[in-house]
Design a protein around this motif. Structure first.
Motif, mmCIF file in Angstrom:
data_model
loop_
_atom_site.group_PDB
_atom_site.id
_atom_site.type_symbol
_atom_site.label_atom_id
_atom_site.label_comp_id
_atom_site.label_asym_id
_atom_site.label_seq_id
_atom_site.Cartn_x
_atom_site.Cartn_y
_atom_site.Cartn_z
ATOM 1 N N LEU A 46 0.834 -1.204 0.000
ATOM 2 C CA LEU A 46 0.000 0.000 0.000
ATOM 3 C C LEU A 46 0.870 1.255 0.000
ATOM 4 N N LEU A 47 1.887 1.302 0.848
ATOM 5 C CA LEU A 47 2.787 2.457 0.893
ATOM 6 C C LEU A 47 3.540 2.608 -0.419
ATOM 7 N N GLY A 48 4.039 1.508 -0.949
ATOM 8 C CA GLY A 48 4.737 1.557 -2.234
ATOM 9 C C GLY A 48 3.829 2.045 -3.340
ATOM 10 N N SER A 49 2.571 1.638 -3.300
ATOM 11 C CA SER A 49 1.604 2.055 -4.314
ATOM 12 C C SER A 49 1.289 3.542 -4.201
ATOM 13 N N ILE A 50 1.157 4.049 -2.994
ATOM 14 C CA ILE A 50 0.861 5.475 -2.799
ATOM 15 C C ILE A 50 2.037 6.338 -3.260
ATOM 16 N N GLY B 163 3.035 4.335 -7.225
ATOM 17 C CA GLY B 163 1.968 3.892 -8.118
ATOM 18 C C GLY B 163 1.842 2.374 -8.167
ATOM 19 N N THR B 164 0.686 1.911 -8.624
ATOM 20 C CA THR B 164 0.413 0.470 -8.637
ATOM 21 C C THR B 164 1.190 -0.269 -9.716
ATOM 22 N N SER B 165 1.712 0.439 -10.708
ATOM 23 C CA SER B 165 2.509 -0.254 -11.719
ATOM 24 C C SER B 165 3.837 -0.724 -11.150
ATOM 25 N N VAL B 166 4.361 -0.028 -10.157
ATOM 26 C CA VAL B 166 5.624 -0.397 -9.531
ATOM 27 C C VAL B 166 5.385 -1.284 -8.318
ATOM 28 N N SER B 167 4.345 -1.003 -7.554
ATOM 29 C CA SER B 167 4.036 -1.756 -6.343
ATOM 30 C C SER B 167 2.594 -2.245 -6.404
ATOM 31 N N PRO B 168 2.374 -3.385 -7.084
ATOM 32 C CA PRO B 168 1.000 -3.865 -7.262
ATOM 33 C C PRO B 168 0.346 -4.272 -5.947
ATOM 34 N N LEU B 169 -0.964 -4.047 -5.882
ATOM 35 C CA LEU B 169 -1.751 -4.406 -4.701
ATOM 36 C C LEU B 169 -2.583 -5.651 -4.987
ATOM 37 N N GLU B 170 -3.025 -6.295 -3.909
ATOM 38 C CA GLU B 170 -3.964 -7.394 -4.061
ATOM 39 C C GLU B 170 -5.262 -6.830 -4.630
ATOM 40 N N ASN B 171 -5.929 -7.615 -5.464
ATOM 41 C CA ASN B 171 -7.171 -7.155 -6.096
ATOM 42 C C ASN B 171 -8.233 -6.766 -5.077
ATOM 43 N N ASP B 172 -8.315 -7.512 -3.960
ATOM 44 C CA ASP B 172 -9.308 -7.225 -2.927
ATOM 45 C C ASP B 172 -9.108 -5.828 -2.345
ATOM 46 N N LEU B 173 -7.866 -5.495 -2.039
ATOM 47 C CA LEU B 173 -7.562 -4.175 -1.470
ATOM 48 C C LEU B 173 -7.821 -3.071 -2.495
ATOM 49 N N LYS B 174 -7.439 -3.306 -3.741
ATOM 50 C CA LYS B 174 -7.677 -2.326 -4.796
ATOM 51 C C LYS B 174 -9.182 -2.102 -4.995
ATOM 52 N N GLU B 175 -9.955 -3.166 -4.944
ATOM 53 C CA GLU B 175 -11.411 -3.051 -5.096
ATOM 54 C C GLU B 175 -12.029 -2.252 -3.959
ATOM 55 N N ARG B 176 -11.510 -2.422 -2.746
ATOM 56 C CA ARG B 176 -12.029 -1.641 -1.615
ATOM 57 C C ARG B 176 -11.769 -0.148 -1.817
ATOM 58 N N TYR B 177 -10.610 0.190 -2.336
ATOM 59 C CA TYR B 177 -10.308 1.594 -2.619
ATOM 60 C C TYR B 177 -11.216 2.133 -3.716
ATOM 61 N N LYS B 178 -11.488 1.322 -4.748
ATOM 62 C CA LYS B 178 -12.407 1.735 -5.810
ATOM 63 C C LYS B 178 -13.802 1.960 -5.256
ATOM 64 N N LYS B 179 -14.228 1.070 -4.365
ATOM 65 C CA LYS B 179 -15.580 1.136 -3.811
ATOM 66 C C LYS B 179 -15.826 2.436 -3.048
ATOM 67 N N VAL B 180 -14.823 2.901 -2.322
ATOM 68 C CA VAL B 180 -14.999 4.129 -1.536
ATOM 69 C C VAL B 180 -14.551 5.380 -2.298
ATOM 70 N N GLY B 181 -14.117 5.198 -3.548
ATOM 71 C CA GLY B 181 -13.768 6.343 -4.380
ATOM 72 C C GLY B 181 -12.397 6.937 -4.118
ATOM 73 N N LEU B 182 -11.470 6.144 -3.599
ATOM 74 C CA LEU B 182 -10.136 6.651 -3.295
ATOM 75 C C LEU B 182 -9.035 5.986 -4.114
ATOM 76 N N VAL B 183 -9.407 5.357 -5.223
ATOM 77 C CA VAL B 183 -8.413 4.642 -6.018
ATOM 78 C C VAL B 183 -7.364 5.594 -6.596
ATOM 79 N N HIS B 184 -7.709 6.875 -6.752
ATOM 80 C CA HIS B 184 -6.749 7.849 -7.273
ATOM 81 C C HIS B 184 -5.541 8.020 -6.357
ATOM 82 N N LEU B 185 -5.677 7.649 -5.075
ATOM 83 C CA LEU B 185 -4.541 7.729 -4.151
ATOM 84 C C LEU B 185 -3.451 6.718 -4.489
ATOM 85 N N LEU B 186 -3.808 5.684 -5.236
ATOM 86 C CA LEU B 186 -2.878 4.608 -5.530
ATOM 87 C C LEU B 186 -2.104 4.829 -6.829
ATOM 88 N N VAL B 187 -2.253 5.981 -7.440
ATOM 89 C CA VAL B 187 -1.576 6.279 -8.699
ATOM 90 C C VAL B 187 -0.621 7.437 -8.458
#
Length: 126
Positions: free
Chosen positions: A15-19, A22-46
């Motif tokens: 998560l820290l590496g992704s923040i 970005g997720t291209s360098v530090s990929p997250l588990e799909n479950d965690l990424k989906e939770r961020y999408k669900k609450v509208g904060l996926v932009h924090l991971l790019v």
């Protein structure tokens, strides 16, 4: 093994590496990424303009604090900016933000006032 992985427990290391990079360098588990999408904060991971602007701002503050001449400070900050873009994987958002950061640095060097539309147009052109 990266410093983040050595100092931060899983899954927070990814998560820290992704923040930061970005997720291209530090990929997250799909479950965690989906939770961020669900609450509208996926932009924090790019990695994008926020990270670049903070990096450039901190570098310029250090340059001014230790009283390095502005020309040398701009060159050093520019190198740090380019290195960060490479470390973040040179995705479209990070390249755009880095180009805009470089335009701003040239403006600092030439003692010009910032102009967002010019830097956006140049980034789009490149």
């Amino acid at each position: 093994m990266s410093v983040i992985q050595k100092t931060t427990p899983a899954p927070y290391d990814a998560l820290l590496g992704s923040i930061v990079f970005g997720t291209s360098v530090s990929p997250l588990e799909n479950d965690l990424k989906e939770r961020y999408k669900k609450v509208g904060l996926v932009h924090l991971l790019v990695a994008s303009g926020t990270q670049v602007s903070i990096l450039i701002g901190v570098c310029l503050a250090v340059v001014r604090f230790i009283k390095i001449p502005i020309g040398v400070g701009v060159i050093l900050t520019s190198l740090v900016n380019i290195l960060f873009a490479l470390m973040a994987g040179c995705g479209p958002s990070i390249v755009r933000a880095s180009i805009m950061g470089e335009v701003a640095l040239i403006g600092v060097w030439l003692n010009r006032e910032g102009e967002i539309y010019t830097s956006m147009a140049l980034a789009a052109l490149i």
